[in-house]
Design a protein around this motif. Structure first.
Motif, PDB file in Angstrom:
ATOM      1  N   ARG A 105     -16.320   4.333  -5.228  1.00  0.00           N
ATOM      2  CA  ARG A 105     -15.008   5.040  -4.620  1.00  0.00           C
ATOM      3  C   ARG A 105     -14.332   4.865  -5.980  1.00  0.00           C
ATOM      4  O   ARG A 105     -14.179   3.992  -6.927  1.00  0.00           O
ATOM      5  N   ILE A 106     -13.225   5.739  -6.493  1.00  0.00           N
ATOM      6  CA  ILE A 106     -12.429   5.978  -7.655  1.00  0.00           C
ATOM      7  C   ILE A 106     -10.870   6.302  -7.460  1.00  0.00           C
ATOM      8  O   ILE A 106     -10.717   7.075  -5.964  1.00  0.00           O
ATOM      9  N   GLN A 107     -10.025   5.995  -7.765  1.00  0.00           N
ATOM     10  CA  GLN A 107      -8.758   6.293  -7.421  1.00  0.00           C
ATOM     11  C   GLN A 107      -7.749   5.952  -8.795  1.00  0.00           C
ATOM     12  O   GLN A 107      -7.920   4.733  -9.419  1.00  0.00           O
ATOM     13  N   MET A 108      -6.993   6.640  -8.482  1.00  0.00           N
ATOM     14  CA  MET A 108      -6.256   6.728  -9.649  1.00  0.00           C
ATOM     15  C   MET A 108      -4.269   6.968  -9.194  1.00  0.00           C
ATOM     16  O   MET A 108      -3.651   6.721  -7.892  1.00  0.00           O
ATOM     17  N   LEU A 109      -4.097   5.737 -10.088  1.00  0.00           N
ATOM     18  CA  LEU A 109      -2.504   4.869  -9.919  1.00  0.00           C
ATOM     19  C   LEU A 109      -1.639   5.866 -10.602  1.00  0.00           C
ATOM     20  O   LEU A 109      -1.944   5.369 -12.060  1.00  0.00           O
ATOM     21  N   ARG A 110      -0.422   6.437 -10.484  1.00  0.00           N
ATOM     22  CA  ARG A 110       0.462   7.599 -11.551  1.00  0.00           C
ATOM     23  C   ARG A 110       0.968   5.954 -12.123  1.00  0.00           C
ATOM     24  O   ARG A 110       1.524   5.139 -10.759  1.00  0.00           O
ATOM     25  N   PRO A 111       1.195   6.073 -13.073  1.00  0.00           N
ATOM     26  CA  PRO A 111       2.806   5.200 -13.884  1.00  0.00           C
ATOM     27  C   PRO A 111       3.832   4.866 -12.699  1.00  0.00           C
ATOM     28  O   PRO A 111       4.617   5.818 -12.200  1.00  0.00           O
ATOM     29  N   GLY A 112       3.688   4.011 -12.846  1.00  0.00           N
ATOM     30  CA  GLY A 112       5.033   3.194 -11.561  1.00  0.00           C
ATOM     31  C   GLY A 112       4.965   2.659  -9.922  1.00  0.00           C
ATOM     32  O   GLY A 112       5.846   3.077  -9.771  1.00  0.00           O
ATOM     33  N   GLU A 113       3.180   3.739 -10.049  1.00  0.00           N
ATOM     34  CA  GLU A 113       2.864   3.159  -8.154  1.00  0.00           C
ATOM     35  C   GLU A 113       2.450   2.442  -8.008  1.00  0.00           C
ATOM     36  O   GLU A 113       1.815   1.569  -8.995  1.00  0.00           O
ATOM     37  N   LYS A 114       3.225   1.655  -7.120  1.00  0.00           N
ATOM     38  CA  LYS A 114       2.896   0.817  -6.051  1.00  0.00           C
ATOM     39  C   LYS A 114       2.176   0.778  -4.367  1.00  0.00           C
ATOM     40  O   LYS A 114       2.962   1.139  -4.014  1.00  0.00           O
ATOM     41  N   LEU A 115       1.248   0.324  -4.373  1.00  0.00           N
ATOM     42  CA  LEU A 115       0.841   0.822  -2.852  1.00  0.00           C
ATOM     43  C   LEU A 115       0.853  -0.432  -2.134  1.00  0.00           C
ATOM     44  O   LEU A 115       1.042  -1.202  -2.850  1.00  0.00           O
ATOM     45  N   LYS A 116       1.144  -0.060  -0.676  1.00  0.00           N
ATOM     46  CA  LYS A 116       1.237  -0.964  -0.036  1.00  0.00           C
ATOM     47  C   LYS A 116      -0.250  -2.092   0.621  1.00  0.00           C
ATOM     48  O   LYS A 116      -0.997  -1.627   0.904  1.00  0.00           O
ATOM     49  N   PRO A 117       0.452  -3.049   0.537  1.00  0.00           N
ATOM     50  CA  PRO A 117      -0.473  -3.467   1.049  1.00  0.00           C
ATOM     51  C   PRO A 117      -1.298  -3.994   2.192  1.00  0.00           C
ATOM     52  O   PRO A 117      -0.422  -3.782   3.745  1.00  0.00           O
ATOM     53  N   ARG A 118      -2.664  -3.742   2.870  1.00  0.00           N
ATOM     54  CA  ARG A 118      -3.634  -4.002   3.326  1.00  0.00           C
ATOM     55  C   ARG A 118      -4.395  -4.615   3.182  1.00  0.00           C
ATOM     56  O   ARG A 118      -5.487  -5.311   2.463  1.00  0.00           O
ATOM     57  N   ARG A 119      -5.377  -5.163   4.864  1.00  0.00           N
ATOM     58  CA  ARG A 119      -6.629  -6.087   5.172  1.00  0.00           C
ATOM     59  C   ARG A 119      -7.594  -4.619   5.324  1.00  0.00           C
ATOM     60  O   ARG A 119      -7.239  -4.092   6.280  1.00  0.00           O
ATOM     61  N   VAL A 120      -8.551  -4.184   4.908  1.00  0.00           N
ATOM     62  CA  VAL A 120      -9.945  -4.399   5.908  1.00  0.00           C
ATOM     63  C   VAL A 120     -10.607  -5.011   5.997  1.00  0.00           C
ATOM     64  O   VAL A 120     -11.741  -6.317   5.040  1.00  0.00           O
ATOM     65  N   THR A 121     -11.928  -4.870   6.579  1.00  0.00           N
ATOM     66  CA  THR A 121     -13.500  -5.634   6.680  1.00  0.00           C
ATOM     67  C   THR A 121     -14.284  -5.099   5.895  1.00  0.00           C
ATOM     68  O   THR A 121     -14.254  -3.794   5.734  1.00  0.00           O
ATOM     69  N   GLY A 122     -15.424  -5.638   4.976  1.00  0.00           N
ATOM     70  CA  GLY A 122     -16.131  -5.619   4.120  1.00  0.00           C
ATOM     71  C   GLY A 122     -15.223  -6.374   3.011  1.00  0.00           C
ATOM     72  O   GLY A 122     -14.431  -5.844   2.966  1.00  0.00           O
ATOM     73  N   SER A 123     -16.061  -5.990   1.753  1.00  0.00           N
ATOM     74  CA  SER A 123     -15.440  -7.127   0.492  1.00  0.00           C
ATOM     75  C   SER A 123     -16.092  -5.841  -0.058  1.00  0.00           C
ATOM     76  O   SER A 123     -17.236  -4.404  -0.151  1.00  0.00           O
ATOM     77  N   SER A 124     -15.297  -4.825  -1.764  1.00  0.00           N
ATOM     78  CA  SER A 124     -15.187  -4.188  -2.352  1.00  0.00           C
ATOM     79  C   SER A 124     -15.744  -5.202  -3.952  1.00  0.00           C
ATOM     80  O   SER A 124     -14.789  -6.742  -3.674  1.00  0.00           O
ATOM     81  N   VAL A 125     -15.686  -4.396  -4.946  1.00  0.00           N
ATOM     82  CA  VAL A 125     -15.963  -5.158  -6.535  1.00  0.00           C
ATOM     83  C   VAL A 125     -14.703  -3.858  -7.356  1.00  0.00           C
ATOM     84  O   VAL A 125     -15.535  -2.418  -7.137  1.00  0.00           O
TER      85      VAL A 125
END
Ligand code: GTQ
Ligand code: FE2
Length: 345
Positions: free
Chosen positions: A260-280
């Motif tokens: 995956r690739i994700q972009m956060l715009r200036p000032g963007e604060k995302l919401k917290p969550r949990r998912v099964t499985g791991s990421s790096v």
């Protein structure tokens, strides 16, 4: 102890069953029947400021021999396992001009995400895949591959492999090619020419595998795609997040590793969550912060961050420009096994 003696007291009975390699469910229930996943892997960040020094020194200290010069990132919670998360290993590999890393293949699948430099290649099943900063290069399972650098820049990339998953399943195979490099059989750029064009596909190709036939996802195009979407709402948890897909099926590029690739715009604060499985995660651009189970990780480009399963996490952009994160995950496996879950707070 013999059976008649063992059956005289509860203590003796339990000692006896343990000697015979048995355990009562009543003994393990408290520790094993947990209401939630209990990963041993911990959230951890490897700062680029540290890795850069180590990687540079590895060029002096360690020649590229039979093995690649790849610094494996061991999760501090996993007691020396070859693992960055429960299922994934990430590493930082460096190749200097003129160097060649010997051809081999293995049952785990691999990806490369280019962190620094241009001009090296990974040759996979006869095609040289040229590496440019920000590109994603696939090395699917059991395909012969070697790396080379015929340019004049030192090239550094993140390796991501499903090694711990494959080891857990006792399905790990590895083989060295009899020569240093495997023969080249296809022209440079072939997989991108065939499969890397927006929405058109060669009609004469009948083959369709679970593995993407597109082997290089160039950052030029991916970055353009992100920016073209910058006025969309995106995901409240991931921002403008894009999956690297199999061009024929629309599914994940590899059957076991999601990218995956994700972009956060200036000032963007995302919401917290949990998912099964791991990421790096590997930071591509900008600066920001990820909070995982209350622990704060501030990041800058090329930092690498491990996110264990079911940890409450959110990302925020704390810099002036856009922030971009690349990540690998084991979600394709969880989804196939119908074990994928997510929960917001
Ligand atoms: O470059 O093919 O970090 O086979 C670990 C295992 C890199 C590679 C790693 C590998 C490779
Ligand atoms: Fe490899």
């Amino acid at each position: 102890m013999n059976a008649p003696d063992a059956f005289k007291s509860p203590e003796a009975f339990h000692q006896y069953i343990h000697e015979q390699h048995m355990h009562g469910l009543w003994e393990i229930s408290g520790s094993q029947n947990t209401p939630l996943p209990t990963p041993e892997a911990v959230p951890h960040l490897w700062p680029w400021s540290l890795m850069e020094q180590v990687v540079r020194q590895s060029c002096v200290t360690v020649p590229v021999g039979n093995d690649r010069r790849a610094m494996q990132l061991y999760n501090p919670g996993l007691g020396g396992r070859w693992a960055t998360t429960n299922t994934l290993i990430a590493a930082v590999q460096v190749l200097m001009p003129t160097e060649v890393a010997r051809a081999h293949r293995h049952s785990p699948a691999a990806i490369r995400f280019i962190m620094e430099g241009n001009g090296a290649y990974t040759a996979v099943e006869g095609e040289r895949l040229m590496m440019k900063k920000g590109d994603l290069v696939l090395t699917p399972k059991w395909q012969w591959h070697d790396h080379g650098n015929e340019g004049n820049e030192t090239v550094v990339w993140m390796d991501g492999l499903d090694v711990p998953l494959v080891k857990m399943l006792d399905a790990f195979f590895f083989e060295r090619y009899p020569e240093v490099t495997a023969p080249t059989t296809r022209p440079v750029g072939n997989s991108q020419a065939l499969y890397g064009n927006a929405g058109v596909m060669p009609t004469w190709v009948k083959r369709q595998d679970a593995i993407s036939p597109l082997m290089v996802y160039s950052y030029d195009k991916v970055r353009e795609a992100l920016h073209a979407l910058r006025d969309e709402e995106g995901s409240p948890y991931e921002g403008i997040a894009l999956e690297y897909t199999h061009p024929q099926t629309g599914g994940p590029a590899l059957p076991t590793i999601g990218n995956r690739i994700q972009m956060l715009r200036p000032g963007e604060k995302l919401k917290p969550r949990r998912v099964t499985g791991s990421s790096v995660f590997c930071v591509v651009e900008g600066s920001g912060r990820t909070v995982i189970d209350g622990k704060v990780f501030d990041w800058v480009p090329n930092d690498i961050l491990a996110l264990p399963s079911w940890a409450l996490h959110h990302h925020e952009n704390t810099g002036k420009g856009e922030a971009v994160l690349f990540s690998i995950n084991d979600r394709p496996v969880l989804e196939k096994l119908e074990l994928y879950r997510e929960a917001a707070e």
